[in-house]
Design a protein around this motif. Sequence first.
Motif, mmCIF file in Angstrom:
data_model
loop_
_atom_site.group_PDB
_atom_site.id
_atom_site.type_symbol
_atom_site.label_atom_id
_atom_site.label_comp_id
_atom_site.label_asym_id
_atom_site.label_seq_id
_atom_site.Cartn_x
_atom_site.Cartn_y
_atom_site.Cartn_z
ATOM 1 N N CYS A 99 -23.027 31.358 -21.336
ATOM 2 C CA CYS A 99 -23.607 31.654 -22.866
ATOM 3 C C CYS A 99 -22.326 31.092 -23.962
ATOM 4 O O CYS A 99 -21.348 31.838 -23.742
ATOM 5 C CB CYS A 99 -24.005 32.845 -22.967
ATOM 6 N N ILE A 100 -22.629 30.391 -24.523
ATOM 7 C CA ILE A 100 -21.460 30.037 -25.808
ATOM 8 C C ILE A 100 -22.007 30.501 -27.138
ATOM 9 O O ILE A 100 -23.400 30.586 -27.584
ATOM 10 C CB ILE A 100 -21.461 28.403 -25.710
ATOM 11 N N PHE A 101 -21.030 31.132 -27.734
ATOM 12 C CA PHE A 101 -21.411 31.649 -28.995
ATOM 13 C C PHE A 101 -20.662 30.677 -30.250
ATOM 14 O O PHE A 101 -19.771 30.238 -29.885
ATOM 15 C CB PHE A 101 -20.916 33.038 -29.509
ATOM 16 N N GLY A 102 -21.320 30.628 -31.242
ATOM 17 C CA GLY A 102 -21.001 29.593 -32.423
ATOM 18 C C GLY A 102 -21.186 29.981 -33.535
ATOM 19 O O GLY A 102 -22.291 31.068 -33.812
ATOM 20 N N LYS A 103 -20.738 29.697 -34.840
ATOM 21 C CA LYS A 103 -21.071 30.412 -36.006
ATOM 22 C C LYS A 103 -22.112 29.666 -36.493
ATOM 23 O O LYS A 103 -22.455 28.287 -36.524
ATOM 24 C CB LYS A 103 -19.876 30.023 -36.836
ATOM 25 N N SER A 104 -23.122 30.354 -37.327
ATOM 26 C CA SER A 104 -24.394 29.757 -37.758
ATOM 27 C C SER A 104 -24.272 30.255 -39.425
ATOM 28 O O SER A 104 -25.232 29.847 -39.994
ATOM 29 C CB SER A 104 -25.479 30.333 -37.228
ATOM 30 N N TRP A 105 -23.342 31.084 -39.761
ATOM 31 C CA TRP A 105 -23.519 31.264 -41.043
ATOM 32 C C TRP A 105 -22.214 30.678 -41.773
ATOM 33 O O TRP A 105 -20.936 30.851 -41.404
ATOM 34 C CB TRP A 105 -22.761 33.013 -41.102
ATOM 35 N N ASP A 106 -22.528 30.002 -42.800
ATOM 36 C CA ASP A 106 -21.464 29.063 -43.604
ATOM 37 C C ASP A 106 -20.149 29.830 -43.994
ATOM 38 O O ASP A 106 -19.029 29.211 -43.935
ATOM 39 C CB ASP A 106 -22.232 28.125 -44.762
ATOM 40 N N LEU A 107 -20.390 31.222 -44.337
ATOM 41 C CA LEU A 107 -19.268 32.125 -44.718
ATOM 42 C C LEU A 107 -18.174 32.079 -43.608
ATOM 43 O O LEU A 107 -17.093 32.126 -43.908
ATOM 44 C CB LEU A 107 -19.956 33.417 -45.183
ATOM 45 N N HIS A 108 -18.670 32.411 -42.481
ATOM 46 C CA HIS A 108 -17.819 32.636 -41.264
ATOM 47 C C HIS A 108 -17.124 31.119 -41.146
ATOM 48 O O HIS A 108 -15.912 31.199 -40.841
ATOM 49 C CB HIS A 108 -18.669 33.093 -40.127
ATOM 50 N N VAL A 109 -17.764 29.966 -41.422
ATOM 51 C CA VAL A 109 -17.260 28.831 -40.855
ATOM 52 C C VAL A 109 -15.972 28.548 -41.862
ATOM 53 O O VAL A 109 -15.014 28.153 -41.591
ATOM 54 C CB VAL A 109 -18.041 27.549 -41.003
ATOM 55 N N SER A 110 -16.347 28.779 -43.396
ATOM 56 C CA SER A 110 -15.304 28.708 -44.121
ATOM 57 C C SER A 110 -14.231 29.622 -44.166
ATOM 58 O O SER A 110 -12.986 29.352 -44.273
ATOM 59 C CB SER A 110 -15.855 28.353 -45.472
ATOM 60 N N ASP A 111 -14.502 31.015 -44.342
ATOM 61 C CA ASP A 111 -13.675 31.892 -44.126
ATOM 62 C C ASP A 111 -12.882 32.479 -43.029
ATOM 63 O O ASP A 111 -11.710 33.127 -43.111
ATOM 64 C CB ASP A 111 -14.167 33.048 -44.834
ATOM 65 N N VAL A 112 -13.486 32.176 -41.870
ATOM 66 C CA VAL A 112 -13.033 32.766 -40.440
ATOM 67 C C VAL A 112 -12.501 31.580 -39.841
ATOM 68 O O VAL A 112 -11.303 31.353 -39.296
ATOM 69 C CB VAL A 112 -14.041 33.490 -39.693
ATOM 70 N N LEU A 113 -13.306 30.549 -39.496
ATOM 71 C CA LEU A 113 -12.700 29.326 -38.650
ATOM 72 C C LEU A 113 -11.863 28.346 -39.654
ATOM 73 O O LEU A 113 -10.953 27.807 -39.122
ATOM 74 C CB LEU A 113 -14.184 28.487 -38.263
ATOM 75 N N ARG A 114 -12.176 28.478 -40.838
ATOM 76 C CA ARG A 114 -11.343 27.649 -42.025
ATOM 77 C C ARG A 114 -11.462 26.189 -41.486
ATOM 78 O O ARG A 114 -10.530 25.371 -41.432
ATOM 79 C CB ARG A 114 -10.030 28.251 -42.042
ATOM 80 N N THR A 115 -12.684 25.613 -41.317
ATOM 81 C CA THR A 115 -12.999 24.253 -40.947
ATOM 82 C C THR A 115 -14.055 23.895 -42.032
ATOM 83 O O THR A 115 -14.690 24.825 -42.608
ATOM 84 C CB THR A 115 -13.079 24.126 -39.599
ATOM 85 N N SER A 116 -14.696 22.897 -41.540
ATOM 86 C CA SER A 116 -16.001 22.161 -42.401
ATOM 87 C C SER A 116 -17.075 22.733 -41.764
ATOM 88 O O SER A 116 -17.156 22.726 -40.674
ATOM 89 C CB SER A 116 -15.542 20.745 -42.774
ATOM 90 N N LEU A 117 -18.042 22.424 -42.496
ATOM 91 C CA LEU A 117 -19.361 22.814 -42.031
ATOM 92 C C LEU A 117 -19.861 21.787 -40.844
ATOM 93 O O LEU A 117 -20.227 22.024 -39.707
ATOM 94 C CB LEU A 117 -20.517 22.841 -42.960
ATOM 95 N N GLU A 118 -19.276 20.590 -41.209
ATOM 96 C CA GLU A 118 -19.543 19.347 -40.233
ATOM 97 C C GLU A 118 -18.905 19.710 -38.721
ATOM 98 O O GLU A 118 -19.441 19.374 -37.907
ATOM 99 C CB GLU A 118 -19.524 18.215 -40.854
ATOM 100 N N GLU A 119 -17.708 20.010 -39.049
ATOM 101 C CA GLU A 119 -16.719 20.137 -37.836
ATOM 102 C C GLU A 119 -17.291 21.293 -36.840
ATOM 103 O O GLU A 119 -17.258 21.260 -35.743
ATOM 104 C CB GLU A 119 -15.362 20.575 -38.382
ATOM 105 N N ASN A 120 -17.978 22.440 -37.647
ATOM 106 C CA ASN A 120 -18.692 23.292 -36.806
ATOM 107 C C ASN A 120 -19.738 22.903 -36.122
ATOM 108 O O ASN A 120 -19.802 23.431 -34.929
ATOM 109 C CB ASN A 120 -19.051 24.689 -37.881
#
Length: 520
Positions: A99-120
């Motif tokens: 089971c793999i978890f990944g970000k589906s909330w754009d806020l987490h992509v930008s503020d937690v992963l600090r990467t682009s939506l496309e890279e996520n």
Amino acid sequence: MVYIYDSVLRDGAQSEGISYTVDDKLKIAMKLDEFGVSYIEAGNPGSNPKDAEFFKRIKNVKFKNSKIVAFGSTRRPKINVEDDANIQALLDSGVSTICIFGKSWDLHVSDVLRTSLEENLNMIYDTVKFLTSKGFEVFFDAEHFFDGYKANSDYALKTLKTAYDAGAGFAVLCDTNGGSFPDEVYEIVKSAKKFIDIPLGIHAHNDSELAVANSIAAVKAGASMVQGCMNGIGERIGNANLCSIIPALQIKLHYKCIPEENLKLLTEVSKFISEIINVQHDSRLPYVGESAFAHKGGMHIDAVLKNSKTYEHIDPELVGNDRKILMSEVSGKSTILSKIMEIEPTLTKDSPETAMIIEEIKKLEYNGYKFEGAEASFYLLVKKFLGKFKKHFDIKYFKVIDQIPWENETSATAMVKISVDGIEELTSAEGNGPVNALDKALRKALELFYPVLKSVSLTDYKVRVLNSNGATGASVRVIIESTDKNMNWSTMGVSTNIIQASWDALIDSIEYKLNKIEDE
């Protein structure tokens, strides 16, 4: 069919105060397999040595009903999936399902992963694709999906489509913050179902006390997997309680979740997990708690004894639980009679002994006794009224000497002198407090005459001040819970002296065990 995915070994381990040993995790996994859940999420093999050791040992265990799942995240930003150490640990875990978890909330992509939506999206695709190409069954947990959907539905849905295109077998929609409502969950799952043709799951947290309701709403909207934890344990307030979800879905909504014949094991499994994690089993848990089918009010009891459907939403036997008739001043004559008849079946409602016992109970409860929490003391009371109580020992005297607790590991010494059939025994013992010292000294003396008491131990000790306006002279009620591993029982003592109240409860506990042996 609704697939049950238990995460008590991973998400449950994130509960405050819970720490498993590897042996604990193995025991729970085997119990869940016996019960018949579809998937057991066992942990992240790359996160800590304990989980790595578990996956190493689990390879030698054969499961009949369940698949063991390794849990991990998508690859890290801006690296190749083959170079991610956590992904490599998943490959080496020895399981067939990941089971793999990944970000589906754009806020987490930008503020937690600090990467682009496309890279996520690339991280999700690369990870799922890589693992499926290696032959793994892969589930995608869309973390914070409901918050993400409410903030940016197009992007949240795009994460599901990306996982689907990469070969994921399930997309699990997570209410990670636990703030969604059932109507929201229902509508959003419906929308996701229309958007993409992939089996959907639900993973709900209980921060708003809606995790069970949200999980059921998701199933009604088309989800065919429910992730949660037995007993509802988990990070913060906890995860969706599978002990409530499974019977609700299987008994009331007629979804198949586990083998039908295993449903009666539910209460046993719930209590087993509480024992392993070393917490008191919650008596107020729906379906599996000791209070789930407990009745105290006289009119309620009278009705349920005539027809259980009047005050029970299911037959407790379906989930391996028992009906419990509580005794108190509000219970009514028929209630007390039913409990008395368990001890002496020949008595009737009109027997003089019945009236005497009811009158005595009302008198004692007025003075602070509470038999609904100490049914073993009630058993002894009835035995005495019926002349069927056998006294197994006499107390000649007891004495407690307090020590200064911060100077020694033990803080009290007790001396107890007993007599059994005219033979006297004087013993002493040290303990962590006066009650513990008395308990040890009493058992030390009695075990010479009754070796069976070696199997008896105390599991809980409760003190309740009954009239706080009495200040230091207030009466207290002490309830002691005991076990011999085969059964549990509770006894009680009431006094203005906490030592005396504790002593009375201890005496009752031992006499109950010895009198029950006489009954067999």
